[in-house]
Design an enzyme around this catalytic site. Structure first.
Site, PDB file in Angstrom:
ATOM      1  N   LYS A 248      11.203  13.177  -2.561  1.00  0.00           N
ATOM      2  CA  LYS A 248       9.826  12.701  -2.381  1.00  0.00           C
ATOM      3  C   LYS A 248       8.891  13.664  -3.094  1.00  0.00           C
ATOM      4  O   LYS A 248       9.197  14.855  -3.198  1.00  0.00           O
ATOM      5  CB  LYS A 248       9.480  12.660  -0.881  1.00  0.00           C
ATOM      6  CG  LYS A 248       8.328  11.763  -0.536  1.00  0.00           C
ATOM      7  CD  LYS A 248       8.760  10.322  -0.316  1.00  0.00           C
ATOM      8  CE  LYS A 248       7.579   9.409  -0.131  1.00  0.00           C
ATOM      9  NZ  LYS A 248       7.987   8.056   0.278  1.00  0.00           N
TER      10      LYS A 248
ATOM     11  N   ASP B  49       4.105   5.295  -3.401  1.00  0.00           N
ATOM     12  CA  ASP B  49       3.958   5.474  -1.946  1.00  0.00           C
ATOM     13  C   ASP B  49       2.454   5.390  -1.697  1.00  0.00           C
ATOM     14  O   ASP B  49       1.726   4.802  -2.523  1.00  0.00           O
ATOM     15  CB  ASP B  49       4.543   6.830  -1.505  1.00  0.00           C
ATOM     16  CG  ASP B  49       4.648   6.962   0.020  1.00  0.00           C
ATOM     17  OD1 ASP B  49       5.530   6.331   0.618  1.00  0.00           O
ATOM     18  OD2 ASP B  49       3.824   7.686   0.630  1.00  0.00           O
TER      19      ASP B  49
HETATM   20  P1  NDP Z   1      -1.002   2.227   0.272  1.00  0.00           P
HETATM   21  O1  NDP Z   1      -1.676   3.410  -0.289  1.00  0.00           O
HETATM   22  O2  NDP Z   1      -0.852   1.008  -0.549  1.00  0.00           O
HETATM   23  O3  NDP Z   1      -1.708   1.794   1.646  1.00  0.00           O
HETATM   24  C1  NDP Z   1      -1.838   2.701   2.696  1.00  0.00           C
HETATM   25  C2  NDP Z   1      -2.665   2.064   3.786  1.00  0.00           C
HETATM   26  O4  NDP Z   1      -2.648   2.895   4.931  1.00  0.00           O
HETATM   27  C3  NDP Z   1      -4.127   1.889   3.400  1.00  0.00           C
HETATM   28  O5  NDP Z   1      -4.654   0.789   4.086  1.00  0.00           O
HETATM   29  C4  NDP Z   1      -4.740   3.209   3.886  1.00  0.00           C
HETATM   30  O6  NDP Z   1      -6.123   3.117   4.153  1.00  0.00           O
HETATM   31  C5  NDP Z   1      -3.969   3.416   5.176  1.00  0.00           C
HETATM   32  N1  NDP Z   1      -3.883   4.846   5.464  1.00  0.00           N
HETATM   33  C6  NDP Z   1      -3.390   5.812   4.661  1.00  0.00           C
HETATM   34  N2  NDP Z   1      -3.497   7.005   5.254  1.00  0.00           N
HETATM   35  C7  NDP Z   1      -4.053   6.788   6.450  1.00  0.00           C
HETATM   36  C8  NDP Z   1      -4.423   7.620   7.510  1.00  0.00           C
HETATM   37  N3  NDP Z   1      -4.221   8.948   7.469  1.00  0.00           N
HETATM   38  N4  NDP Z   1      -4.969   7.025   8.619  1.00  0.00           N
HETATM   39  C9  NDP Z   1      -5.180   5.700   8.684  1.00  0.00           C
HETATM   40  N5  NDP Z   1      -4.852   4.854   7.681  1.00  0.00           N
HETATM   41  C10 NDP Z   1      -4.302   5.392   6.594  1.00  0.00           C
HETATM   42  O7  NDP Z   1       0.442   2.758   0.769  1.00  0.00           O
HETATM   43  P2  NDP Z   1       1.741   1.907   1.115  1.00  0.00           P
HETATM   44  O8  NDP Z   1       1.373   0.602   1.690  1.00  0.00           O
HETATM   45  O9  NDP Z   1       2.637   1.973  -0.056  1.00  0.00           O
HETATM   46  O10 NDP Z   1       2.402   2.825   2.236  1.00  0.00           O
HETATM   47  C11 NDP Z   1       2.154   2.648   3.638  1.00  0.00           C
HETATM   48  C12 NDP Z   1       3.267   3.303   4.442  1.00  0.00           C
HETATM   49  O11 NDP Z   1       4.524   2.701   4.089  1.00  0.00           O
HETATM   50  C13 NDP Z   1       3.462   4.802   4.208  1.00  0.00           C
HETATM   51  O12 NDP Z   1       3.903   5.396   5.413  1.00  0.00           O
HETATM   52  C14 NDP Z   1       4.599   4.852   3.187  1.00  0.00           C
HETATM   53  O13 NDP Z   1       5.300   6.071   3.207  1.00  0.00           O
HETATM   54  C15 NDP Z   1       5.455   3.698   3.695  1.00  0.00           C
HETATM   55  N6  NDP Z   1       6.394   3.136   2.734  1.00  0.00           N
HETATM   56  C16 NDP Z   1       5.962   2.622   1.537  1.00  0.00           C
HETATM   57  C17 NDP Z   1       6.869   2.068   0.664  1.00  0.00           C
HETATM   58  C18 NDP Z   1       6.442   1.391  -0.599  1.00  0.00           C
HETATM   59  O14 NDP Z   1       7.289   0.746  -1.218  1.00  0.00           O
HETATM   60  N7  NDP Z   1       5.191   1.465  -1.012  1.00  0.00           N
HETATM   61  C19 NDP Z   1       8.310   2.074   0.955  1.00  0.00           C
HETATM   62  C20 NDP Z   1       8.648   2.557   2.261  1.00  0.00           C
HETATM   63  C21 NDP Z   1       7.712   3.087   3.097  1.00  0.00           C
HETATM   64  P3  NDP Z   1      -7.187   3.693   3.076  1.00  0.00           P
HETATM   65  O15 NDP Z   1      -7.260   2.636   2.021  1.00  0.00           O
HETATM   66  O16 NDP Z   1      -8.435   3.849   3.858  1.00  0.00           O
HETATM   67  O17 NDP Z   1      -6.647   4.990   2.576  1.00  0.00           O
END
Ligand code: NDP
Length: 444
Positions: free
Chosen positions: A124, A164
């Site tokens: 990562k 991510d």
């Molecule tokens: P994105 O950046 O596309 O979206 C993240 C979302 O979560 C946004 O809505 C963001 O809001 C919100 N967010 C981020 N940080 C916080 C926080 N500290 N508190 C509250 N809300 C928060 O990321 P992904 O959708 O790709 O990832 C989401 C989760 O899924 C993560 O845990 C990631 O590790 C996991 N994941 C992702 C994969 C992938 O293929 N993308 C694969 C497996 C797991 P804002 O816009 O306000 O920042």
């Protein structure tokens, strides 16, 4: 192995990394019994070698913002374990990123990748750079500066990063462009690429879709399906969007989505048209979820999580530790039947205990969100054979992988009373494969 002693030792040697300690504790506590059936593991101190990353790169990333100011961020790549394949795992750009968070994610990734049945090790990376509020040109310059340092440590057979939090198609594209220029090669070193330059169909959808395929398997064990079920989703990024898309397609009703500022509650349900609006808002205009409530006249709650709303299913899809013990108790009191994690480690240890004591269906991220890295693995295969598979073919493979992961969890996690402990199942299944590979490869 004595799990408590191993953990205490790691805490002493690597203080101030609470998320890493949390992830290690969860795995050790569930694999201890199985591990101790194999005295040959302890003879070569396998557990310590599996908990500590193979190596960590840490570097300065300097770039110039639109006003001409010179800015500096930290960059990292944690190469955790490559016993079963090249290091593989996403890159996170978020202000909260630090080494402890990336070590937790790389550790989890190792077991998740093992579960997928594909040959991928765990890694990562990321930076404390936040794309929020930055112009396209700034994001591009940052991605290029980040890759200027990272490129020498990665490669198609060495380490294959992906997206991510804060890293989607746009950022992967910019990083790939710079990687290609520096390495003077066109290879599949990053996944999540655009479809025109080696990306796989279904990769953007894969984590969300995969989570719902896993949820369907869990529901089946209780003779249930998704039709008519009310779902709470947190987040509104990549994972949340495609989770919502699949829930809607299968006849469920999504009533919440969120971002880091708050959540929206739409009792009529977020339908296809409303979801299209969210996708445009988030992916194109990079707006806030609050704007949805203004457009559709529904409730918006600032500074809160959606877990207090009544629903059948909860799908945390934002970030780590976003669902605590109190939230879990509220969900259970409101009659939730299943929690399936799209995010990595979104539930605190106390929340997990609440779910398991209530005997509801609970799937940890490393099983339920493994669809994303699985299709990344399929993207690597397509890049290697220089062919692209159809949407249907990739989706079928994704379904079959999620089904296999579910079966592995049932095999290793079914308890005496028939309750399926998916945490234990995923950890033991993921661990055993990596452990056997490490044993076969000697002390390295
Ligand atoms: P994105 O950046 O596309 O979206 C993240 C979302 O979560 C946004 O809505 C963001 O809001 C919100 N967010 C981020 N940080 C916080 C926080 N500290 N508190 C509250 N809300 C928060 O990321 P992904 O959708 O790709 O990832 C989401 C989760 O899924 C993560 O845990 C990631 O590790 C996991 N994941 C992702 C994969 C992938 O293929 N993308 C694969 C497996 C797991 P804002 O816009 O306000 O920042």
């Amino acid at each position: 192995m004595n799990a408590t002693n191993v953990l205490e030792d790691l805490k002493r040697r690597f203080p101030n990394e609470p998320e890493y300690h949390q992830a290690v504790e969860e795995v050790l506590s569930t694999i201890e019994e199985e591990y101790n059936k194999h005295p040959e593991f302890d003879k070569v101190n396998l557990i310590e070698r599996l908990c500590i990353p193979d190596r960590v790169y840490q570097f300065r990333v300097t770039w110039v913002d639109d006003q001409g100011n010179v800015r500096t961020n930290m960059g990292y790549r944690v190469q955790h374990n490559n016993a079963i394949g090249p290091y593989k795992g996403g890159i996170r750009f978020h202000a909260s990123v630090n080494l402890g968070i990336l070590k937790f994610l790389a550790f989890e990734q190792t077991f998740k990748n093992s579960l997928t049945t594909l040959p991928m090790g765990g890694g990562k990376g990321g930076s404390d750079f936040s794309p929020r509020g930055k112009s396209n040109a700034e994001v591009m310059r940052f991605c290029q500066a980040f890759m200027l340092e990272l490129w020498r440590h990665i490669g198609p057979e060495t380490d294959v990063p992906a997206g991510d939090i804060g890293v989607g198609g746009r950022e992967v594209g910019y990083m790939f462009g710079m990687y290609k220029k520096l390495s003077h090669e066109f290879t599949g070193t990053l996944t999540g690429k655009g479809i025109e330059f080696g990306g796989s169909l279904i990769r953007p959808e894969a984590t969300g879709y995969g989570n719902i395929y896993f949820l369907q398997e869990m529901l089946k064990t209780r003779g249930l399906d998704l039709k008519g079920k009310v779902c709470l989703i947190s987040g509104s990024g990549n994972v949340a969007q495609y989770t919502a898309e699949k829930v809607i397609e299968l006849g469920g009703k999504v009533v919440t989505m969120s971002d880091s500022d708050g959540y929206i509650y739409d009792p009529d349900g977020i339908d296809r048209e409303k979801l299209d609006y969210i996708m445009e808002l988030k992916n194109l205009y990079r707006g806030r979820i609050r704007e949805y409530a203004e457009k559709y006249g529904c409730k918006y709650v600032a500074g809160a999580k959606p877990w207090g709303e009544k629903a059948d299913i909860a799908l945390p899809s934002a970030t780590q530790n976003e669902l605590n013990g109190d939230h879990a108790r509220q969900l259970v009191a409101n009659g939730v039947i299943a929690v399936s994690e799209g995010a990595n480690m979104p539930s605190t240890p106390e929340a997990i205990r609440v779910f398991q004591e209530a005997k509801i269906l609970y799937a940890p991220g490393k099983a339920a969100n493994a669809g994303g890295v699985s299709v990344s693995g399929l993207e690597m295969t397509q890049n290697s054979i220089k062919l692209g598979w159809s949407k249907e073919e990739v989706d079928e493979r994704l379904k079959s992988i999620m089904k296999n992961i579910h079966e592995a969890c049932v095999k290793y996690g079914t308890e005496a009373d028939g309750y399926i402990n998916y945490v234990k199942g995923a950890n033991v299944a993921g661990f055993m494969k990596v452990a056997k590979a490490m044993m076969a490869q000697g002390i390295v």
